[in-house]
Design an enzyme around this catalytic site. Structure first.
Site, PDB file in Angstrom:
ATOM      1  N   ASN A 193      89.083  15.326  56.261  1.00  0.00           N
ATOM      2  CA  ASN A 193      89.730  13.578  56.536  1.00  0.00           C
ATOM      3  C   ASN A 193      89.456  12.929  57.999  1.00  0.00           C
ATOM      4  O   ASN A 193      89.705  11.667  58.436  1.00  0.00           O
ATOM      5  CB  ASN A 193      91.499  13.378  56.925  1.00  0.00           C
ATOM      6  CG  ASN A 193      91.665  14.067  57.694  1.00  0.00           C
ATOM      7  OD1 ASN A 193      91.867  15.606  57.237  1.00  0.00           O
ATOM      8  ND2 ASN A 193      92.607  13.903  58.605  1.00  0.00           N
ATOM      9  N   ASN A 230      85.379  23.811  54.304  1.00  0.00           N
ATOM     10  CA  ASN A 230      85.854  23.521  55.932  1.00  0.00           C
ATOM     11  C   ASN A 230      86.902  22.993  56.430  1.00  0.00           C
ATOM     12  O   ASN A 230      87.197  23.718  57.895  1.00  0.00           O
ATOM     13  CB  ASN A 230      85.482  21.705  55.639  1.00  0.00           C
ATOM     14  CG  ASN A 230      84.631  21.445  57.737  1.00  0.00           C
ATOM     15  OD1 ASN A 230      84.144  21.962  58.314  1.00  0.00           O
ATOM     16  ND2 ASN A 230      86.003  20.750  57.412  1.00  0.00           N
ATOM     17  N   SER A 234      81.350  29.860  61.361  1.00  0.00           N
ATOM     18  CA  SER A 234      81.081  29.411  62.917  1.00  0.00           C
ATOM     19  C   SER A 234      80.298  30.695  64.169  1.00  0.00           C
ATOM     20  O   SER A 234      79.962  32.104  63.626  1.00  0.00           O
ATOM     21  CB  SER A 234      82.937  29.821  64.248  1.00  0.00           C
ATOM     22  OG  SER A 234      82.465  29.868  65.323  1.00  0.00           O
ATOM     23  N   TYR A 260      90.844  33.521  65.553  1.00  0.00           N
ATOM     24  CA  TYR A 260      89.405  32.401  64.927  1.00  0.00           C
ATOM     25  C   TYR A 260      88.609  33.611  65.267  1.00  0.00           C
ATOM     26  O   TYR A 260      87.630  33.418  63.970  1.00  0.00           O
ATOM     27  CB  TYR A 260      89.027  31.477  65.541  1.00  0.00           C
ATOM     28  CG  TYR A 260      88.693  29.893  65.575  1.00  0.00           C
ATOM     29  CD1 TYR A 260      88.897  29.176  64.868  1.00  0.00           C
ATOM     30  CD2 TYR A 260      87.200  30.415  65.929  1.00  0.00           C
ATOM     31  CE1 TYR A 260      87.706  28.406  64.230  1.00  0.00           C
ATOM     32  CE2 TYR A 260      86.434  29.266  65.771  1.00  0.00           C
ATOM     33  CZ  TYR A 260      86.464  28.306  64.384  1.00  0.00           C
ATOM     34  OH  TYR A 260      85.274  27.915  63.790  1.00  0.00           O
ATOM     35  N   LYS A 282      86.401  34.149  60.598  1.00  0.00           N
ATOM     36  CA  LYS A 282      85.075  33.962  60.431  1.00  0.00           C
ATOM     37  C   LYS A 282      84.589  34.822  60.348  1.00  0.00           C
ATOM     38  O   LYS A 282      83.594  34.517  59.240  1.00  0.00           O
ATOM     39  CB  LYS A 282      84.622  32.367  61.560  1.00  0.00           C
ATOM     40  CG  LYS A 282      85.575  31.405  61.870  1.00  0.00           C
ATOM     41  CD  LYS A 282      85.015  30.538  60.920  1.00  0.00           C
ATOM     42  CE  LYS A 282      85.878  28.689  60.896  1.00  0.00           C
ATOM     43  NZ  LYS A 282      86.238  28.286  60.040  1.00  0.00           N
ATOM     44  N   LYS A 336      81.200  18.537  69.028  1.00  0.00           N
ATOM     45  CA  LYS A 336      82.338  17.408  69.465  1.00  0.00           C
ATOM     46  C   LYS A 336      83.650  17.136  68.401  1.00  0.00           C
ATOM     47  O   LYS A 336      83.638  15.947  67.890  1.00  0.00           O
ATOM     48  CB  LYS A 336      82.265  15.887  70.055  1.00  0.00           C
ATOM     49  CG  LYS A 336      82.990  15.456  70.999  1.00  0.00           C
ATOM     50  CD  LYS A 336      82.582  14.571  71.836  1.00  0.00           C
ATOM     51  CE  LYS A 336      82.839  14.270  73.340  1.00  0.00           C
ATOM     52  NZ  LYS A 336      82.104  13.125  73.617  1.00  0.00           N
TER      53      LYS A 336
END
Length: 616
Positions: free
Chosen positions: A21, A98, A172, A229, A233, A261
């Site tokens: 979204n 994602n 990432s 995190y 990943k 960003k």
């Protein structure tokens, strides 16, 4: 990866993008829809999801976007989406995972201040700015890793109904193994041959989370900054490799979009969402002969391994000290520059040439660059088996093995009036290089065609066959076949020829031999090139490179312990094109050298064009 233009027609292709979204996910939806893919945008919050769809509809994409609520942590929510896709479309072609969360709370002002001062993002520098709790860590892993895993497991049956299934896991650079201090953890996740999903589960639940709860992250070698995190990943990357092996009919890759960003980093990134979405979209639209099981970083193939990213940087993943390379046709042009760049990277290079005098002169030039300790010369004619055998004996006696073979030797297979060629290019570009425009300027004889194929294709094949036993003695064997986009199958008019060379499952070296000798050369002699669907401009050169590309794919399948790729260096200014090229030899040599220095988990059996993965 050079163009977003899809190789598989996107009409009536269906995609699901999780967490879409806003940010990168939203932009992936937009770019896929702009490519004609019908996209299901998903979000946990229905209101925000519907608002996002309205934005896309406002861009004129009403016919290409749908919304469905999705929470990747909730199996019933995933099941509802699967039912929707099954009922609405009957299959799924593209799944982009994602959705992700950070797994910590950050004071972004402190973070930016540390970054601005050039400070390292260490636990000491960020301790007061970063909050990481066990509950946050658990939620992060459940969303980023297990959320993607649940989606894949649920959608595999529908993806199997697609003729071109693609899974793209948005990862990432923080998930690369160099980010994990503990060697034992890196070893587990990098052991792709024996790694299983069950072992990843154990690593996360029985070890990482337990150590997190016990306050033992640093002691046990886990990352202490962005801990959950990074582990989410790293495990996603490992899972991608397992999946790709288990599903050979799929193309499954993971990708770092760069430091974009977005809200997840407090909008501190420097790349736009448009730039960040570009590579995931390209991977979603890969041609059927595209790569699988790889990690991409900002559009380039990168490494899962610690301390390396050999396609992004020329810094080698495998130490180059005492690595030995042979480069054919290397007394000038691209070959010479490949020798220079490899030697500059510490590789001991054997420069070769048919003409001994020219070869020794080239060697002296390299020695004049301060590379005396890294270059040797040996005479070589790739058309002559005894000359190749002599070089094999030299390498065997001198070094005991070979690590890198670069097949660069090649000829044009014609005589060209380059003034007419330049004039034609100036007036109409490459598309003007037709038989009608160049017929009077181009001489192609049967003898020239035979010599071209014997040099460009069979010369490389002889070298490989002779050196395979010596390369097998290396801990990291690499073969780089310098090819050309002239050898792409789109340059061959005959559909039957393209079908033979592109049927990689049943293609054999014997079939290539039959195609070249019993059909192409016979038709060349009979003047039947155009009638039979062969290329009529640069005929032998095109076929020699198309055969080399096909042979590269066969070789890569037959030699899983090797990394074997072919590469177009671009239109480089060299003698073979009478210096009409626009790229420098330095630029042309860059990608062949990177492929020669690939890390052990690098790609194999692929075609690269000017540094990017392309299609055969």
């Amino acid at each position: 990866m050079a163009e977003a233009t899809p190789a598989v027609p996107t009409k009536n292709r269906y995609a699901v993008v999780t967490g879409s979204n806003k940010g990168i996910g939203f932009e992936i939806c937009r770019q896929l829809a702009c490519n004609g893919v019908l996209v299901v945008l998903t979000a946990r919050d229905e209101k925000k999801g519907l608002e996002a769809v309205e934005k896309l509809k406002g861009c004129g994409l009403s016919d290409y976007v749908f919304f469905h609520q999705l929470d990747v942590v909730d199996p019933s929510s995933i099941a509802s989406l699967v039912d929707f896709i099954k009922t609405k479309f009957g299959r799924l072609d593209i799944l982009v995972n994602n959705a992700g969360i950070a797994g910590h709370i950050m004071d972004w002002e402190v973070f930016q201040s540390v970054m601005a001062k050039g400070g390292a993002l260490t636990h000491d520098n960020l301790a007061g700015a970063m909050t990481q709790t066990y509950e946050m860590a658990e939620e992060c892993l459940q969303t980023n890793y297990y959320g993607a895993k649940r989606m894949i497991e649920a959608f595999i049956p529908l993806l199997k109904l697609s003729v071109s299934p693609r899974i793209v896991n948005v990862s990432s650079g923080l998930g690369q193994l160099q980010e994990i201090p503990g060697e034992w953890v890196r070893t587990v996740l990098n052991d792709v041959e024996s790694l299983t999903e069950e072992r990843i589960d154990e690593l996360i639940n029985d070890e990482f989370l337990q150590d997190f709860k016990a306050g033992l992250l640093k002691t046990k070698g886990w990352p202490v900054v962005f801990s959950a995190y990074k582990m989410s990943k790293a495990t996603m990357n490992a899972y991608t490799r397992i999946l790709a092996k288990k599903n050979p009919g799929f193309l499954i890759n993971c990708v770092c979009p760069g430091y974009v960003k977005t809200e997840i980093n407090g909008n501190t990134g420097h790349r736009s969402v448009e730039e960040g979405a570009e590579c995931p979209v390209k991977l979603a639209l890969l041609p059927d002969d595209g790569p699988t099981g790889l990690f991409f970083s900002m559009g380039e193939v990168s490494s899962f391994c610690p301390f390396c990213s050999a396609m992004a940087e020329a810094t080698p993943a495998v130490p180059n000290k005492n690595r030995y390379a042979v480069v054919t046709g290397s007394n000038k042009g691209i070959g010479f520059e490949i020798c220079r760049q490899l030697a500059c990277n510490g590789v001991l290079v054997v420069l070769t040439a048919r003409d001994e005098k020219k070869g020794l002169e080239a060697l002296e030039k390299l020695k004049g660059c301060g590379l005396s300790d890294h270059v040797l010369f040996h005479q070589l004619d790739v058309v002559e088996p005894s000359s190749i055998a002599c070089l094999v004996d030299f390498i065997k006696t001198k070094f005991g093995r070979l690590d890198i073979l670069v097949n660069n030797a090649g000829i044009g297979g014609l005589i060209m009036d380059w003034e007419v060629f330049r004039s034609t290019m100036a007036k109409g570009g490459p598309q003007a290089l037709t038989h009608e425009n160049l017929g009077g300027a181009m001489t192609q004889t049967y003898d020239m065609a035979e010599e071209c194929l014997q040099t460009n294709y069979y010369g490389a094949k002889r070298m490989i066959e002779a050196f395979i036993p010596v390369l097998k003695l290396s801990g990291s064997p690499r073969i780089v076949n310098v090819s050309s986009t002239g050898g792409l199958l789109q340059n061959i008019p005959g559909e039957w020829v393209r079908a033979v060379l592109n049927d990689v499952e049943s293609l054999t070296e014997e079939k290539i031999d039959e195609l070249i000798n019993d059909e192409f050369l016979r038709d060349f002699k009979a003047g039947s090139l155009e009638t039979r669907g062969w290329p009529v401009v640069l005929s032998a050169y095109t076929m020699s490179k198309a055969a080399m590309n096909a042979y590269t794919r066969i070789l890569a399948k037959k030699n899983p312990g090797f990394l074997i790729n072919c590469v177009c260096p671009g239109y480089v200014k060299t003698d073979i094109n009478e210096n009409t090229g626009h790229r420098s030899v330095e630029e042309g040599a860059e990608c062949p050298v990177k492929l020669a220095l690939l890390p052990d988990d690098g790609p194999t059996g692929l075609f690269f064009s000017m540094g990017e993965v392309s299609s055969f």
